[in-house]
Design a protein around this motif. Structure first.
Motif, mmCIF file in Angstrom:
data_model
loop_
_atom_site.group_PDB
_atom_site.id
_atom_site.type_symbol
_atom_site.label_atom_id
_atom_site.label_comp_id
_atom_site.label_asym_id
_atom_site.label_seq_id
_atom_site.Cartn_x
_atom_site.Cartn_y
_atom_site.Cartn_z
ATOM 1 N N PRO A 1 0.515 -1.556 0.145
ATOM 2 C CA PRO A 1 -0.620 0.077 -0.049
ATOM 3 C C PRO A 1 0.846 1.243 0.000
ATOM 4 N N GLU A 2 1.485 1.452 0.848
ATOM 5 C CA GLU A 2 3.144 2.443 0.450
ATOM 6 C C GLU A 2 3.746 3.086 -0.518
ATOM 7 N N GLU A 3 3.882 1.925 -1.351
ATOM 8 C CA GLU A 3 4.142 1.794 -2.714
ATOM 9 C C GLU A 3 3.568 2.238 -3.256
ATOM 10 N N VAL A 4 1.749 1.669 -3.635
ATOM 11 C CA VAL A 4 0.495 2.303 -4.071
ATOM 12 C C VAL A 4 0.935 3.797 -4.187
ATOM 13 N N LYS A 5 0.644 4.231 -2.924
ATOM 14 C CA LYS A 5 0.396 5.820 -2.373
ATOM 15 C C LYS A 5 1.446 7.152 -3.340
ATOM 16 N N HIS A 6 2.338 6.514 -3.935
ATOM 17 C CA HIS A 6 2.992 7.517 -4.804
ATOM 18 C C HIS A 6 2.689 7.727 -5.875
ATOM 19 N N MET A 7 1.938 6.335 -6.245
ATOM 20 C CA MET A 7 2.041 6.377 -8.002
ATOM 21 C C MET A 7 0.973 7.455 -8.075
ATOM 22 N N VAL A 8 0.409 7.239 -9.600
ATOM 23 C CA VAL A 8 0.150 8.568 -10.392
ATOM 24 C C VAL A 8 -0.207 7.640 -11.413
ATOM 25 N N ILE A 9 -2.103 7.423 -11.776
ATOM 26 C CA ILE A 9 -2.762 6.617 -13.047
ATOM 27 C C ILE A 9 -3.125 7.625 -13.736
ATOM 28 N N ALA A 10 -3.424 7.878 -14.846
ATOM 29 C CA ALA A 10 -3.584 8.893 -16.100
ATOM 30 C C ALA A 10 -4.697 7.851 -16.515
ATOM 31 N N TYR A 11 -6.275 7.945 -16.468
ATOM 32 C CA TYR A 11 -7.722 7.590 -17.067
ATOM 33 C C TYR A 11 -6.974 7.925 -18.746
ATOM 34 N N GLU A 12 -6.982 7.350 -19.616
ATOM 35 C CA GLU A 12 -6.901 8.347 -20.654
ATOM 36 C C GLU A 12 -8.094 7.229 -22.123
ATOM 37 N N PRO A 13 -9.286 8.040 -21.792
ATOM 38 C CA PRO A 13 -10.525 6.930 -23.000
ATOM 39 C C PRO A 13 -9.374 7.625 -24.305
ATOM 40 N N ILE A 14 -9.314 6.264 -25.344
ATOM 41 C CA ILE A 14 -8.333 6.046 -26.075
ATOM 42 C C ILE A 14 -9.377 7.333 -27.295
ATOM 43 N N TRP A 15 -10.504 6.939 -27.459
ATOM 44 C CA TRP A 15 -11.173 7.985 -28.170
ATOM 45 C C TRP A 15 -10.339 8.793 -28.095
ATOM 46 N N ALA A 16 -10.533 10.314 -27.046
ATOM 47 C CA ALA A 16 -10.187 10.431 -26.947
ATOM 48 C C ALA A 16 -9.019 11.409 -27.140
ATOM 49 N N ILE A 17 -7.907 10.855 -26.845
ATOM 50 C CA ILE A 17 -6.817 11.048 -27.419
ATOM 51 C C ILE A 17 -6.407 11.830 -28.482
ATOM 52 N N GLY A 18 -6.467 13.159 -28.829
ATOM 53 C CA GLY A 18 -5.680 13.380 -29.791
ATOM 54 C C GLY A 18 -6.590 14.141 -30.957
ATOM 55 N N THR A 19 -7.839 13.072 -30.723
ATOM 56 C CA THR A 19 -8.899 14.068 -31.621
ATOM 57 C C THR A 19 -9.763 14.796 -31.652
ATOM 58 N N GLY A 20 -9.518 15.832 -30.134
ATOM 59 C CA GLY A 20 -10.162 16.435 -30.114
ATOM 60 C C GLY A 20 -11.926 16.068 -28.701
ATOM 61 N N LYS A 21 -11.973 15.226 -29.031
ATOM 62 C CA LYS A 21 -13.047 14.550 -28.275
ATOM 63 C C LYS A 21 -12.550 15.003 -26.852
ATOM 64 N N THR A 22 -13.329 15.379 -25.981
ATOM 65 C CA THR A 22 -13.317 14.750 -24.142
ATOM 66 C C THR A 22 -14.020 14.049 -23.827
ATOM 67 N N ALA A 23 -14.149 13.172 -23.640
ATOM 68 C CA ALA A 23 -15.374 12.594 -22.118
ATOM 69 C C ALA A 23 -15.900 13.774 -21.346
ATOM 70 N N THR A 24 -17.265 13.213 -21.212
ATOM 71 C CA THR A 24 -17.856 15.079 -20.145
ATOM 72 C C THR A 24 -17.076 14.571 -18.386
ATOM 73 N N ALA A 25 -16.729 15.714 -17.803
ATOM 74 C CA ALA A 25 -15.652 15.883 -16.865
ATOM 75 C C ALA A 25 -16.829 14.501 -16.315
ATOM 76 N N ASP A 26 -17.970 14.925 -16.173
ATOM 77 C CA ASP A 26 -18.478 13.531 -14.317
ATOM 78 C C ASP A 26 -18.614 11.976 -15.390
ATOM 79 N N ASP A 27 -18.424 12.253 -16.608
ATOM 80 C CA ASP A 27 -18.136 10.875 -17.090
ATOM 81 C C ASP A 27 -16.305 10.228 -16.764
ATOM 82 N N ALA A 28 -15.342 11.467 -16.688
ATOM 83 C CA ALA A 28 -14.481 10.666 -16.553
ATOM 84 C C ALA A 28 -14.424 10.831 -14.964
ATOM 85 N N ASN A 29 -15.104 11.800 -14.242
ATOM 86 C CA ASN A 29 -14.693 11.449 -12.797
ATOM 87 C C ASN A 29 -15.433 10.110 -12.489
ATOM 88 N N HIS A 30 -16.399 9.542 -13.007
ATOM 89 C CA HIS A 30 -16.958 8.644 -12.474
ATOM 90 C C HIS A 30 -16.109 7.755 -12.599
#
Ligand code: PEP
Length: 250
Positions: free
Chosen positions: A156-185
């Motif tokens: 658990p101590e190691e995990v605390k210092h990590m960063v996760i990036a949630y990146e829906p593939i269809w939103a990368i470099g496409t100009g389409k963003t997940a809605t803030a609510d969807d991304a938060n969900h």
């Protein structure tokens, strides 16, 4: 309270001169490290110079990939200990472009996360679904599988210092963003997965970024959400003005 982290992913863009010019332009303007972690993940060739340019400023430098072995006969690869030897602070692991074009597997990502930690480098672990997976209701299952595999075998101590990036593939470099609510969900679901694996403290400490066409116009809303602790940004991190605006929003 989790500190926001804004990481630029320059991918395979910028000449050497453009990279140095950018770092020199932003290094005195990035907000204090007490408020936000400001990171640029640059092409590997430029890392030693950018680390020098960023020394004693609040700008941190990251790599976009690395091997999981510290040394060996792996022609063309860069090792975690080599990155650590030039004081690289972060590394992006399991970006969807690496998974798609360079066959990076969940197993390799897990080994790379371990190697990053051993070498004192903060891993930014990417996960995210394709459009097809989203449309068939598989988003949560996909990110849960990726995160569970990437995080296997830590404390658990190691995990605390990590960063996760949630990146829906269809939103990368496409100009389409997940809605803030969807991304938060989805970021909230990722936090639940971390809690199930490593407990509440790890889940409350780990930082989860959203990535996918983030820009100055949409960052405020994304960052206002409970589970979104920052952003992994491609296109909008390439210009000094927009990168600084993203940092100011945090
Ligand atoms: C990325 O490179 O991880 C990314 C999210 O790119 P963009 O911001 O251009 O969609």
């Amino acid at each position: 309270m989790r500190k926001p982290i804004i990481a630029g992913n320059w991918k395979m863009y910028k000449s050497f001169d453009e990279a140095v010019e950018f770092a020199e332009a932003v290094r005195e303007q990035v907000p204090s490290e007490d408020k936000v972690d400001a990171v640029i993940c640059a092409p590997a060739l430029y890392l030693p110079t950018l680390v020098d340019v960023a020394t004693e400023t609040d700008l941190a430098i990251g790599a976009q990939n690395m091997h999981f072995e510290n040394e060996g006969a792996f022609t063309g690869e860069i090792s975690p200990s080599q990155l650590a030897s030039i004081n690289v602070d972060y590394v992006i692991l399991g970006h969807s472009e690496r998974r798609e074009y360079f066959n990076e597997t969940d197993e390799a990502v897990n080994k790379k996360v371990r190697a990053a930690l051993i070498n004192g480098i903060v891993p930014i672990i990417c996960c995210g679904e394709t459009l097809e997976e989203r449309e068939s209701g598989q988003t949560e299952e996909k990110v849960s599988t990726q995160v569970t595999a990437a995080l296997e075998g830590f404390t658990p101590e190691e995990v605390k210092h990590m960063v996760i990036a949630y990146e829906p593939i269809w939103a990368i470099g496409t100009g389409k963003t997940a809605t803030a609510d969807d991304a938060n969900h989805v970021c909230g679901k990722i936090r639940e997965v971390v809690e199930g694996l490593y407990g509440q403290e790890a889940a409350e400490s780990i930082r989860i970024q959203y990535g996918g066409s983030v820009k100055p116009e949409n960052i405020d809303e994304l960052l206002s959400k409970e589970h979104i602790d920052g952003a992994l940004v491609g296109g909008a991190s390439l210009k000094v003005d927009s990168y600084l605006k993203l940092l100011e929003a945090a």
